[in-house]
Design an enzyme around this catalytic site. Structure first.
Site: not given
Ligand code: NDP
Length: 295
Positions: A95, A170, A239
């Site tokens: 990701s 995502k 993140k």
């Protein structure tokens, strides 16, 4: 798939990579490399993959990566650059960040190596059970090449646009996960404080309009059970929220809620004192702040 099965390689045998590479190794010749090499050896014993020295992964026709962030992917690309051969397809399940992925893809392109950002959802359970969702950015012809191979562990594979688009989708998806997780935690501590049994509240929500994947598949199993199994680290979700902020920034669209949820998770990381715990630990933070346990 063509006449001949492609030779594959997988780098990054973490919570997600380990089972994904296992599905591949059961069907294709699969080379594996992991920073902690013992995991590659265990993988070979479990699935029949072949652990190799890092440069050898460049011999594969398709190279898969599943690393924490795009920075580790870019570093790996720099390390492998002297060994990579034209015609190789790099499928990145990290990701990651659209901007850095475009930089990595451009660098690989100079060696004749194609790149797809192919983000995953469905969690570790989805990866183990071979029913992951994959959102892919890249050229249509590269997508067509990778799609039948990814189908061994994915039940939904969608080409969402050019390089970087998979990472962008995502990041926004995970921002929605974070919103739902935080919001449900706030709601549940309030209800429990008012004397409602958490199990009953959740049962009603899951049959009503406020339900989400968090309420249906995470909260009962991880929070009410008090198990908090560590399958997706809080630091990795934080993140992703940072990446979502960059996507929003680049788009220039209003996003007061999604910007705010990033702040909440940065605070949570500091308050919980660890990035390694499962992301559902934010519910424990809300519990601590409100002086009740969600039971
Ligand atoms: P893990 O922390 O379990 O695994 C990370 C992997 O990357 C390990 O193999 C680790 O090696 C390797 N690694 C870390 N740093 C380096 C480095 N500098 N050089 C080489 N290898 C390195 O992470 P996950 O598998 O949970 O996540 C991987 C990616 O997938 C992340 O981008 C995450 O956001 C995403 N993701 C995770 C999901 C989940 O539910 N866990 C769901 C969907 C996406 P080592 O074994 O030596 O530590």
């Amino acid at each position: 798939m063509g006449e001949r099965a492609p030779k594959l390689a997988f780098v990054g045998l973490g919570a997600m990579g380990y089972p994904l590479a296992g599905h591949l190794a059961r069907r294709f010749e699969t080379l594996v490399w992991n920073r902690t090499f013992a995991k590659a050896q265990a993988h070979a014993e479990a699935f029949g993959s072949r652990p190799v020295e890092l440069p050898e992964v460049a011999q594969a026709e398709m190279l898969f990566t599943c690393l924490p962030t795009s920075h580790e992917v870019h570093e790996l690309a720099l390390r492998l650059l002297p060994y990579l051969r034209p015609g190789t397809l790099w499928v990145d399940h990290t990701s990651g960040e659209p901007e850095l992925a475009r930089k990595t893809a451009a660098m690989l392109e100079e060696k004749g190596v194609a790149y797809l950002d192919a983000c995953l959802s469905g969690g570790v359970a989805g990866a183990v059970e071979g029913r992951a969702t994959v959102m892919v950015g890249g050229r249509p012809e590269d997508f067509a090449r990778a799609q039948p191979v990814m189908a061994v562990y994915a039940s939904k594979i969608v080409h969402v646009g050019p390089v970087g688009a998979g990472h962008a989708v995502k990041a926004i998806n995970n921002a929605l996960l974070a919103v739902n997780l935080w919001a449900l935690s706030e709601g549940m501590v309030a209800l429990v404080k008012q004397g409602v049994e958490a199990r009953l509240a959740l049962e009603v929500i899951n049959a009503s309009s406020g339900r989400s994947n968090v309420s249906e598949n995470l909260f009962g199993q991880r929070v009410l059970s008090r198990e908090f199994p560590n399958t997706f680290a809080l630091g990795l979700l934080a993140k992703d929220l940072g990446i979502a902020s960059k996507v929003i920034e680049a788009a220039g669209t209003p996003a007061p809620l999604l910007r705010q949820v990033r702040e909440f998770f940065e605070v949570a990381k500091r308050e919980v004192g660890s990035s390694e715990v499962d992301h559902t630990a934010v519910a424990q933070l809300l519990e601590r702040w409100s002086g009740v346990e969600i039971r």
